[in-house]
Enzyme design. Structure first.
Site, PDB file in Angstrom:
ATOM      1  N   LYS A 100       2.045  12.574  14.494  1.00 23.20           N
ATOM      2  CA  LYS A 100       2.137  12.359  13.048  1.00 23.20           C
ATOM      3  C   LYS A 100       0.881  11.631  12.601  1.00 23.20           C
ATOM      4  O   LYS A 100       0.392  10.740  13.287  1.00 23.20           O
ATOM      5  CB  LYS A 100       3.380  11.524  12.716  1.00 23.20           C
ATOM      6  N   HIS A 107       0.847  -1.190   0.000  1.00 24.09           N
ATOM      7  CA  HIS A 107       0.000   0.000   0.000  1.00 24.09           C
ATOM      8  C   HIS A 107       0.882   1.238   0.000  1.00 24.09           C
ATOM      9  O   HIS A 107       2.056   1.180   0.352  1.00 24.09           O
ATOM     10  CB  HIS A 107      -1.034   0.010   1.137  1.00 24.09           C
ATOM     11  N   LYS A 108       0.286   2.352  -0.439  1.00 25.94           N
ATOM     12  CA  LYS A 108       0.986   3.631  -0.426  1.00 25.94           C
ATOM     13  C   LYS A 108       0.302   4.514   0.596  1.00 25.94           C
ATOM     14  O   LYS A 108      -0.926   4.544   0.682  1.00 25.94           O
ATOM     15  CB  LYS A 108       0.945   4.300  -1.805  1.00 25.94           C
ATOM     16  N   GLU A 109       1.131   5.221   1.366  1.00 24.73           N
ATOM     17  CA  GLU A 109       0.578   6.122   2.381  1.00 24.73           C
ATOM     18  C   GLU A 109       1.253   7.479   2.291  1.00 24.73           C
ATOM     19  O   GLU A 109       2.380   7.595   1.835  1.00 24.73           O
ATOM     20  CB  GLU A 109       0.737   5.519   3.775  1.00 24.73           C
TER      21      GLU A 109
END
Length: 160
Positions: free
Chosen positions: A82, A68-70
């Site tokens: 954060k 996955h991309k975050e």
């Protein structure tokens, strides 16, 4: 369907030391070295500040997906906080319209702190069966890896 989960872990190091790892990309290195959750973490954009995009490759069989991309959506060094949002692959592919993680380092006293992780998610009605993928396992593992590193690092410094 909207949901929220929370996890807390106490660490016997000052909050500033825990934030040094969480407030930077440093935690990524330790997560890959640990080898229990991530095979690879690539920085696609940025240097750890708000707007940074990471591509995380999970260890085979450790999740319901492999990648996955975050994106880091908030970073507040004053509040030791954060926030990131999964933007592609992984959770969105499972029907999640939102998967956001909020990390916060809370000072307990001069020599200890709490790593608090909060997950917020929203899943499409037709994908409600996938809500089981939204759990505390990964944030608990991240906190445990950070704790182990911080305690080991503290012991090494004390021995020197």
């Amino acid at each position: 369907m909207f949901g929220q989960l929370s996890h807390e872990l106490e660490v016997n190091v000052p909050a500033s030391e825990a934030w040094e790892i969480y407030g930077t990309l440093g935690i990524s290195k330790h997560l890959v070295e640990d080898g229990s959750a991530f095979e690879k973490i690539e920085v696609l954009e940025g240097d750890g500040v708000s707007g940074t995009i990471l591509k995380k490759t999970f260890m085979p069989g450790s999740h319901g997906f492999t990648v996955h991309k975050e994106k880091f959506t908030k970073l507040d060094n004053e509040k030791c906080m954060k926030e990131l949002k999964v933007i592609e692959e992984g959770y969105p592919d499972l029907g999640f319209t939102l998967f956001r993680v909020h990390f916060e380092i809370i000072e307990k006293d001069n020599d200890s702190c709490i790593i608090k992780s909060t997950i917020e998610y929203d899943v499409k009605e037709e994908a409600v069966a996938n809500t089981s993928y939204a759990n505390n396992d990964l944030v608990a593992k991240i906190a445990e890896v950070a704790k182990n590193y911080l305690i080991k690092n503290k012991a090494t410094e004390n021995a020197a």
